[in-house]
Motif scaffolding. Structure first.
Motif, short mmCIF file in Angstrom:
data_model
loop_
_atom_site.label_atom_id
_atom_site.label_comp_id
_atom_site.label_asym_id
_atom_site.label_seq_id
_atom_site.Cartn_x
_atom_site.Cartn_y
_atom_site.Cartn_z
N LYS A 78 0.88 -5.57 -10.18
CA LYS A 78 0.22 -6.57 -9.20
C LYS A 78 -1.23 -6.91 -9.57
O LYS A 78 -1.82 -7.75 -9.59
CB LYS A 78 -0.38 -5.93 -8.13
CG LYS A 78 0.46 -5.61 -6.91
CD LYS A 78 0.84 -6.39 -6.45
CE LYS A 78 2.81 -6.60 -6.04
NZ LYS A 78 2.84 -7.83 -6.10
N TYR B 238 -7.22 -5.55 -1.55
CA TYR B 238 -5.80 -4.73 -1.49
C TYR B 238 -6.47 -3.64 -3.48
O TYR B 238 -7.00 -2.48 -3.54
CB TYR B 238 -4.88 -4.81 -2.47
CG TYR B 238 -3.47 -3.65 -3.05
CD1 TYR B 238 -3.72 -2.58 -2.16
CD2 TYR B 238 -3.32 -3.22 -4.17
CE1 TYR B 238 -3.13 -1.04 -2.89
CE2 TYR B 238 -3.06 -2.61 -5.10
CZ TYR B 238 -2.35 -1.26 -3.75
OH TYR B 238 -1.73 0.00 -4.75
N MET C 213 -12.17 -6.10 7.95
CA MET C 213 -11.94 -6.88 7.72
C MET C 213 -11.10 -7.70 7.99
O MET C 213 -10.88 -9.27 8.74
CB MET C 213 -10.68 -6.09 6.83
CG MET C 213 -9.79 -6.88 5.59
SD MET C 213 -8.64 -6.10 4.96
CE MET C 213 -7.47 -5.53 6.38
N VAL D 128 -13.00 -10.79 7.83
CA VAL D 128 -12.81 -12.39 7.11
C VAL D 128 -11.55 -13.42 7.97
O VAL D 128 -11.95 -14.67 7.50
CB VAL D 128 -11.70 -11.58 6.44
CG1 VAL D 128 -11.25 -12.51 5.05
CG2 VAL D 128 -12.55 -10.19 5.72
N VAL E 27 -11.63 -16.93 5.53
CA VAL E 27 -10.64 -17.20 4.61
C VAL E 27 -10.32 -18.03 5.78
O VAL E 27 -10.10 -17.51 7.32
CB VAL E 27 -9.91 -16.74 4.07
CG1 VAL E 27 -10.42 -15.76 2.77
CG2 VAL E 27 -9.08 -15.49 4.71
N THR F 251 -3.07 -19.45 4.84
CA THR F 251 -1.57 -18.36 4.99
C THR F 251 -3.12 -17.14 4.22
O THR F 251 -2.64 -16.47 4.59
CB THR F 251 -1.34 -19.20 3.31
OG1 THR F 251 -0.58 -20.42 4.00
CG2 THR F 251 -0.15 -18.17 3.41
N ALA F 252 -3.76 -17.42 3.53
CA ALA F 252 -4.71 -16.08 3.20
C ALA F 252 -5.42 -16.05 4.40
O ALA F 252 -5.59 -14.71 4.40
CB ALA F 252 -5.63 -16.76 2.64
N ALA G 208 -2.31 -13.83 5.59
CA ALA G 208 -1.84 -12.83 4.56
C ALA G 208 -3.09 -11.22 5.47
O ALA G 208 -2.73 -10.43 5.68
CB ALA G 208 -1.85 -12.87 3.29
N VAL G 209 -4.38 -11.76 5.22
CA VAL G 209 -5.24 -10.87 5.50
C VAL G 209 -5.19 -10.13 6.87
O VAL G 209 -5.13 -8.88 7.76
CB VAL G 209 -6.52 -11.60 5.48
CG1 VAL G 209 -7.65 -10.56 6.98
CG2 VAL G 209 -7.02 -11.57 3.79
N LEU H 271 -2.72 -7.57 6.76
CA LEU H 271 -3.33 -6.49 6.62
C LEU H 271 -3.36 -5.73 7.49
O LEU H 271 -3.78 -4.19 7.73
CB LEU H 271 -4.18 -6.91 5.44
CG LEU H 271 -3.56 -7.65 3.75
CD1 LEU H 271 -4.10 -7.33 3.03
CD2 LEU H 271 -2.23 -6.00 3.20
N PRO I 177 -2.58 0.46 1.72
CA PRO I 177 -2.81 -0.64 2.33
C PRO I 177 -2.00 -2.14 1.43
O PRO I 177 -2.28 -2.97 2.73
CB PRO I 177 -4.01 -0.87 0.70
CG PRO I 177 -4.50 0.98 0.58
CD PRO I 177 -3.40 1.35 1.17
N LEU I 178 -1.42 -1.94 0.91
CA LEU I 178 -1.23 -3.58 0.79
C LEU I 178 0.44 -3.84 1.79
O LEU I 178 1.06 -4.85 1.76
CB LEU I 178 -0.44 -3.98 -1.02
CG LEU I 178 -0.16 -4.73 -1.06
CD1 LEU I 178 -1.17 -5.94 -1.63
CD2 LEU I 178 0.48 -4.75 -2.92
N ILE J 284 3.39 -17.00 2.78
CA ILE J 284 2.60 -16.04 1.39
C ILE J 284 3.33 -15.90 0.43
O ILE J 284 4.62 -15.87 0.52
CB ILE J 284 2.55 -15.02 2.01
CG1 ILE J 284 1.46 -14.93 3.40
CG2 ILE J 284 1.89 -14.35 1.04
CD1 ILE J 284 0.78 -13.84 4.71
N PRO J 285 2.88 -16.16 -1.01
CA PRO J 285 3.85 -16.32 -2.39
C PRO J 285 4.78 -15.35 -2.03
O PRO J 285 4.00 -13.81 -1.74
CB PRO J 285 2.81 -15.61 -3.06
CG PRO J 285 1.32 -16.01 -2.76
CD PRO J 285 1.56 -16.01 -1.48
N LEU K 289 3.66 -11.33 -3.22
CA LEU K 289 2.66 -10.05 -3.03
C LEU K 289 3.54 -9.91 -1.48
O LEU K 289 3.91 -8.47 -1.36
CB LEU K 289 1.98 -11.93 -1.75
CG LEU K 289 0.81 -12.07 -2.59
CD1 LEU K 289 -0.28 -12.59 -1.70
CD2 LEU K 289 0.14 -10.04 -2.39
#
Lengths: 100, 470
Positions: free
Chosen positions: A32, A56, B183, B187, B192, B195-196, B199-200, B203, B251-252, B263-264, B267
């Motif tokens: 990562k 992360y 978060m 966030v 943001v 897509t970001a 993603a958040v 999470l 966390p990921l 999302i890429p 990831l």
């Protein structure tokens, strides 16, 4: 040396399980981190992926600090001791509560 | 936990505010009933019957958000906070930082949850799954979580020497919950977009389960299971492996909620791999609890709280196994957006964590009220209706989800998949009703138990009695 003392040696399988958990973690994290560096260096279209990555990394940095704190607190010395002392404390608290 | 209880050690009455623990349980059960009522109303709409058609404020879409938020922030949070008021002082041998602060937090948290419900019904939801709390409540909730962390963090930080694993879980959960809430709610709202933000959001959804509910739940299990079995955990070292594994793997994972999105891919693959890797951690935890039970398994038949706990542990293993399967890209293509996911979510939230909290209440209520349950038999009925209803609901939705997925994969018209789903949604209502009635029975049993409690009757001579719990 009393024979009643608990064996403080960590069993082999604990190390094996520990390695099975930690090795993929470290490899995954390194992977990562490489991705993050590549994105940060060039691919602007993928830059939005930095947000979850930074999240992360921050979280992992926090956990790492906590791990270091645990090590300094002696959390990994006599690793089963807290389990026994917790049990004794519970019995003592219940015994005191039962007293009029 | 290196400090043993000594002659100078405080007594239970100086450590634990038992009245507050009980209030938290009452609040938790109240929100559980509200949440399940919302779920039932939503379930009826799937059967093409909206029982409240005259008011937009009571529309099923809004009830659905009340259903999820009331269970997360109403039932689970209140249940866990009540439990922590019992466990943390007993483990650390120190009371919380300030008992007046505890009372304030209790009142403030009920205001936050009720305001959330009102805000959702008024249509002020924030556009984030599980984070629908209106934006004007977010700062209040965030401040409340900070106060909770300070109040419970103080006695934990004060512990000298190596800590018991429960305290590690709780300490981490106090910090993680505060950060996760920030978060997810701030966030994507302010920092943001696109897509970001998605993603958040992913999470946040998963971290709310993994970094708030999971550490609270497992911390609770590591405390209550050894006490009920009257033996220490099989391996405290292995429990620490589970804790640190959770810390580094979890966390990921959240991005696995958004597979096949913009999302890429690295990831997405990272989330898939960390999800599968977490199964190793889960295995260490399961092995530890099975090892602790070894030789005393029959106690699960005679000890009702223990039965709740090990039922939850079994469901936990099943959900994690599901998780490892359903995050693979192949499987995800079949089940994405289907009722499989809903079945999975119910198995996690009710089958695991709610069952644990209900088992914990079954054990603690007689100790709090200094009397046995009004009806032990009703407690058993509650267990069977809860566990049976959940098994039926989860199995039904998981199976229905597969049929939906196959219907879509075969490119059949959308309404065909609705027709296929109807029998499953009908069974879902039956199961939900069973689970709802179980909670009504528990609440009534709790009320009757409180009525005969010596605390209510003012019989001081009986208030030190520790009843023989189920």
């Amino acid at each position: 040396m009393s024979t009643n003392q608990p064996n403080s040696r960590i069993p082999l399988w604990t190390w094996i399980v520990g390695a099975a958990v930690l090795i993929p973690t470290i490899l995954g994290f390194a992977n990562k981190f490489l991705d993050l560096i590549i994105i940060a260096q060039g691919d602007e279209e993928g830059a939005f992926a930095l947000t979850p990555m930074i999240n992360y990394l921050l979280a992992t940095a926090g956990f790492f600090c906590m791990l270091m704190y645990a090590v300094t607190q002696g959390a990994f010395h006599d690793i089963n001791a807290p389990s026994h002392s917790m049990f004794e404390n519970e019995l003592e608290l219940d015994r005191r509560s039962a007293k009029p | 936990m290196s400090t043993p209880a000594t002659a100078e050690s405080p007594r239970q009455e100086n450590l634990v505010d038992e009245r507050l623990v009980f209030w938290y349980f009452v609040a938790a059960l109240t929100y559980m009933l509200i949440s399940m009522l919302g779920g039932l109303l939503m379930g009826l709409q799937l059967l093409r019957w909206n029982p409240l058609p005259l008011s937009e404020y009571l529309s099923p879409g809004r009830w659905r958000m009340v259903h999820t938020n009331a269970i997360a922030y109403g039932f689970l949070a209140n249940g866990f906070l009540g439990m922590m008021h019992w466990v943390v002082p007993r483990l650390s041998l120190r009371p919380v930082l300030d008992k007046r602060l505890s009372l304030f937090i209790f009142a403030a948290w009920q205001v936050v949850v009720l305001s959330t419900a009102v805000g959702l019904l008024l249509g002020e939801a924030q556009g984030l799954e599980w984070g629908e709390t209106p934006v004007w409540i977010d700062p209040l909730a965030q401040a409340g979580l900070l106060l909770v962390a300070i109040n419970f963090g103080y006695p934990i930080i004060k512990v000298k020497g190596p800590m018991y694993v429960t305290l590690w879980y709780f300490l981490a959960a106090l910090v993680w919950t505060f950060l996760t809430y920030a978060m997810g709610n701030f966030v994507p709202q302010y920092a943001v977009t696109g897509t970001a933000a998605g993603a958040v959001g992913g999470l946040f959804i998963h971290d709310l389960v993994g970094l708030f509910v999971t550490p609270m739940g497992w911390g609770m299990m590591y405390y209550f299971v050894p006490i009920l079995l009257k033996r220490p955990m099989w391996s405290h070292g292995l429990s620490l492996v589970g804790f640190w594994g959770l810390a580094f793997f979890y966390p990921l994972q959240g991005i696995h909620h958004f597979l096949y999105t913009p999302i890429p891919m690295f990831l997405q693959y990272g989330a898939v791999l960390s999800t599968i890797a977490l199964e190793f951690v889960v295995l260490t935890v399961i092995i530890n609890f099975v090892g602790t039970l070894k030789g005393t398994g029959m106690l699960c038949l005679s000890n009702l709280p223990l039965r709740y706990f090990y039922t939850g542990i079994t469901f936990y293993f099943l959900t994690c196994l599901q998780c490892a399967l359903q995050t693979t890209m192949t499987f995800q293509a079949l089940i994405h957006f289907t009722d499989w996911v809903v079945g999975h979510a119910h198995m996690v939230m009710f089958g695991v964590f709610s069952m644990w909290i209900l088992g914990m209440m079954t054990y603690l209520v007689p100790r709090l009220l200094k009397t046995d349950w009004y009806s032990e038999e009703w407690c058993y009925w509650h267990y069977w209706a809860s566990a049976g209803g959940l098994t039926l609901m989860a199995g039904d939705l998981i199976l229905g989800g597969l049929f939906q997925g196959w219907s879509w994969a075969a490119l059949q018209p959308w309404d065909k998949s609705i027709t296929v789903s109807h029998p499953f949604w009908a069974v879902r209502i039956v199961a939900g009703l069973l689970m709802f009635l179980a909670q009504v029975l528990l609440s009534y049993n709790l009320y009757k138990t409180w009525q005969k409690s010596p605390l209510r009757l003012g019989d001081e001579t009986l208030t030190n009695v520790v009843p023989a719990t189920t």
